[in-house]
Motif scaffolding. Sequence first.
Motif, PDB file in Angstrom:
ATOM      1  N   ILE A  70      -6.148   7.686 -10.770  1.00  0.00           N
ATOM      2  CA  ILE A  70      -4.826   7.819 -11.715  1.00  0.00           C
ATOM      3  C   ILE A  70      -3.425   8.186 -11.552  1.00  0.00           C
ATOM      4  CG2 ILE A  70      -3.521  10.266 -13.447  1.00  0.00           C
ATOM      5  CD1 ILE A  70      -6.815   8.100 -14.847  1.00  0.00           C
ATOM      6  N   GLU A  71      -2.554   7.457 -11.120  1.00  0.00           N
ATOM      7  CA  GLU A  71      -1.109   7.492 -10.245  1.00  0.00           C
ATOM      8  C   GLU A  71      -0.132   8.209 -10.890  1.00  0.00           C
ATOM      9  OE1 GLU A  71       1.193   3.845  -7.268  1.00  0.00           O
ATOM     10  OE2 GLU A  71      -0.573   3.435  -9.420  1.00  0.00           O
ATOM     11  N   ASP A  72      -0.120   9.039 -10.265  1.00  0.00           N
ATOM     12  CA  ASP A  72       0.796   9.292 -10.559  1.00  0.00           C
ATOM     13  C   ASP A  72       2.390   9.215  -9.998  1.00  0.00           C
ATOM     14  OD1 ASP A  72       2.654  12.026 -12.385  1.00  0.00           O
ATOM     15  OD2 ASP A  72       1.756  13.288 -12.132  1.00  0.00           O
ATOM     16  N   ASP A  73       3.775   9.113 -10.690  1.00  0.00           N
ATOM     17  CA  ASP A  73       4.631   8.215  -9.807  1.00  0.00           C
ATOM     18  C   ASP A  73       6.231   9.013 -10.567  1.00  0.00           C
ATOM     19  OD1 ASP A  73       6.166   7.147  -7.836  1.00  0.00           O
ATOM     20  OD2 ASP A  73       5.622   5.419  -8.540  1.00  0.00           O
ATOM     21  N   PRO A  74       6.654  10.155 -10.523  1.00  0.00           N
ATOM     22  CA  PRO A  74       7.750  10.152 -10.991  1.00  0.00           C
ATOM     23  C   PRO A  74       8.449  10.411 -10.244  1.00  0.00           C
ATOM     24  CG  PRO A  74       6.184  12.342 -10.388  1.00  0.00           C
ATOM     25  CD  PRO A  74       5.319  11.397 -10.088  1.00  0.00           C
ATOM     26  N   TYR A  75       8.103  10.351  -8.991  1.00  0.00           N
ATOM     27  CA  TYR A  75       9.767   9.899  -8.204  1.00  0.00           C
ATOM     28  C   TYR A  75      10.061   8.821  -7.044  1.00  0.00           C
ATOM     29  CZ  TYR A  75       8.097  14.703  -8.278  1.00  0.00           C
ATOM     30  OH  TYR A  75       7.668  16.476  -8.565  1.00  0.00           O
ATOM     31  N   GLY A  76       9.065   7.842  -7.976  1.00  0.00           N
ATOM     32  CA  GLY A  76       9.021   6.858  -6.604  1.00  0.00           C
ATOM     33  C   GLY A  76      10.931   5.904  -6.942  1.00  0.00           C
ATOM     34  N   ALA A  77      11.821   5.542  -8.095  1.00  0.00           N
ATOM     35  CA  ALA A  77      12.386   5.140  -7.520  1.00  0.00           C
ATOM     36  C   ALA A  77      13.257   6.085  -7.010  1.00  0.00           C
ATOM     37  CB  ALA A  77      13.048   5.652  -9.234  1.00  0.00           C
ATOM     38  N   LEU A  78      12.794   7.438  -6.830  1.00  0.00           N
ATOM     39  CA  LEU A  78      13.985   8.015  -5.643  1.00  0.00           C
ATOM     40  C   LEU A  78      14.122   7.561  -4.135  1.00  0.00           C
ATOM     41  CD1 LEU A  78      14.301  11.806  -7.666  1.00  0.00           C
ATOM     42  CD2 LEU A  78      15.922   8.921  -7.943  1.00  0.00           C
ATOM     43  N   ARG A  79      13.520   6.888  -3.573  1.00  0.00           N
ATOM     44  CA  ARG A  79      13.478   6.678  -2.406  1.00  0.00           C
ATOM     45  C   ARG A  79      14.968   6.076  -1.616  1.00  0.00           C
ATOM     46  NH1 ARG A  79      10.170   5.034   1.257  1.00  0.00           N
ATOM     47  NH2 ARG A  79       8.330   4.915   0.638  1.00  0.00           N
ATOM     48  N   PHE A  80      15.197   6.876  -0.607  1.00  0.00           N
ATOM     49  CA  PHE A  80      16.007   6.435  -0.183  1.00  0.00           C
ATOM     50  C   PHE A  80      16.397   6.258   1.621  1.00  0.00           C
ATOM     51  CE2 PHE A  80      15.111  11.190   1.825  1.00  0.00           C
ATOM     52  CZ  PHE A  80      14.959  11.717   0.369  1.00  0.00           C
ATOM     53  N   GLU A  81      15.059   5.981   1.968  1.00  0.00           N
ATOM     54  CA  GLU A  81      14.904   5.492   3.497  1.00  0.00           C
ATOM     55  C   GLU A  81      13.260   4.834   3.113  1.00  0.00           C
ATOM     56  OE1 GLU A  81      13.496   9.187   6.290  1.00  0.00           O
ATOM     57  OE2 GLU A  81      15.697   8.411   5.841  1.00  0.00           O
ATOM     58  N   GLY A  82      12.836   3.633   4.303  1.00  0.00           N
ATOM     59  CA  GLY A  82      11.707   3.475   4.753  1.00  0.00           C
ATOM     60  C   GLY A  82      11.245   2.063   3.781  1.00  0.00           C
ATOM     61  N   GLU A  83       9.762   1.425   3.301  1.00  0.00           N
ATOM     62  CA  GLU A  83       9.678   0.621   3.269  1.00  0.00           C
ATOM     63  C   GLU A  83       9.191   0.963   1.689  1.00  0.00           C
ATOM     64  OE1 GLU A  83       6.865  -3.361   3.238  1.00  0.00           O
ATOM     65  OE2 GLU A  83       7.448  -2.370   5.135  1.00  0.00           O
ATOM     66  N   LYS A  84       9.481   0.077   0.019  1.00  0.00           N
ATOM     67  CA  LYS A  84       9.592   0.739  -0.711  1.00  0.00           C
ATOM     68  C   LYS A  84       7.295   0.269  -0.953  1.00  0.00           C
ATOM     69  CE  LYS A  84       9.844  -0.589  -5.615  1.00  0.00           C
ATOM     70  NZ  LYS A  84       8.934  -0.690  -5.711  1.00  0.00           N
ATOM     71  N   GLN A  85       6.496   0.906  -1.837  1.00  0.00           N
ATOM     72  CA  GLN A  85       4.796   0.332  -1.438  1.00  0.00           C
ATOM     73  C   GLN A  85       4.855  -0.332  -2.566  1.00  0.00           C
ATOM     74  OE1 GLN A  85       3.350  -0.230   1.102  1.00  0.00           O
ATOM     75  NE2 GLN A  85       4.158   1.487   2.541  1.00  0.00           N
ATOM     76  N   PRO A  86       3.993  -1.181  -2.808  1.00  0.00           N
ATOM     77  CA  PRO A  86       3.381  -1.797  -4.465  1.00  0.00           C
ATOM     78  C   PRO A  86       2.264  -0.181  -5.035  1.00  0.00           C
ATOM     79  CG  PRO A  86       2.219  -2.800  -2.711  1.00  0.00           C
ATOM     80  CD  PRO A  86       3.589  -2.385  -2.112  1.00  0.00           C
ATOM     81  N   SER A  87       3.084  -0.427  -5.947  1.00  0.00           N
ATOM     82  CA  SER A  87       2.236   0.908  -6.841  1.00  0.00           C
ATOM     83  C   SER A  87       0.841   0.217  -6.993  1.00  0.00           C
ATOM     84  CB  SER A  87       2.721   0.689  -8.537  1.00  0.00           C
ATOM     85  OG  SER A  87       2.185  -0.492  -9.238  1.00  0.00           O
TER      86      SER A  87
END
Length: 415
Positions: free
Chosen positions: A211-228
């Motif tokens: 169960i992958e809960d991702d409510p905040y993923g769009a709020l990245r402000f630094e670092g490299e985006k990770q694939p879900s």
Amino acid sequence: MKFENKYSETVKRIKSNLIRELLKTAGDKDIISFGGGIPDPETFPIKKMSEIANEVIMNEYRVSLQYGSTEGDPELIKQYIRLMEEYEGIHGLTEENLMVTTGSQQALFIVGTVFLDEDSYCAVSKPIYLGAGSAFNQRNPKYISIPLEKDGMNIDYLENELKKLDENGEIDKFKFVYTVSNFHNPAGTTLSLEKRKRLIELAEKYDFIIIEDDPYGALRFEGEKQPSIFKLNNGERVVLLNTFSKVLSPGLRIGVIVANKELIRKMVLAKQGMDLCSSTLTQRIAARFIEKYDLFEEIKPTIELYRAKKDKFMEALEKYLGDIEGVDWIRPEGGLFSWITLPEGFDTMELFEIAKRKKVIYIPGETFYVDEPERNTMRVSFCLPSFEELDEGVKRLREAIDEYAKEKGIELKLK
């Protein structure tokens, strides 16, 4: 009449939401609150949203003011699939892979209803998101609490626990691992790419669901985006939970479940017994908003604001707490939270009363555990206070820490 003997065992287990109780004082205008995990209301697209709401009510009232399907508004589902393709690189989804819920909390409740019985096992992080704990507790499962590290849950620990279940002949009772993959609530950590891949390997080996809960993923402000994790596994054994609460407005109360078609069908049946359908009005407003505007362009100013506030908060923590030996905190790459660990001997629930007198509040860490808590921890959120309040609030927190140490006879060792 005495009602006690009429209550179900489920409702007897329910406890008051401690965060709600603790935050009752947050309305005091002199209080600086690091407690709430809510978006800054000044970031909401008020004018654009009001114009679209008017258009939806006036021109689409036959749909938007009527009952809808349990699965969700087809227009919103269509727009969400487009977002998944454009921004997450997830292709091949159909409307049969999605269900709209009344916020992510309902999604968590549905997950518990569909998968958990009293003899079921599930693995959760230690600490755990409080809303997940509240939802799963109503099914009374057996928890396996996995310690969090700076790059997410300890996968070695998880693997050892799974081996024990397998050796004891109980692995079939293990249903899922629940993880907040990006910018964890409450801890602010992000699950590394290596750990995401290892989690999938374990799921395939021991035949469980993630169960992958991702409510905040769009709020990245630094670092490299990770694939879900969902994308890495092609959605084969991952249930992805998402929400519009942090990127558009929590008042819309819109969550989304993305999963295998078979699982969605079962979840639809569970939801029908809860509310028949989520709000058709707010779903259609959201659908038209993301059809007309680029949602991720819209939230760029919000992300920049949170980035600046996070930097200010980290600076204040270093300034006022950095000299104390044994104090540590998470430096998040996105989201709304950090997690502070104080030296041994501190109890942040007791400290809360002193902090409240100093006009600063946070959430004591013991709130976020389903088993024995670590009492020297706290969750802090940097998104709502002003820049001046971020500095002043941490200064007050240090004063509270010093006073507590003096009262308890704890020697604060300085670096």
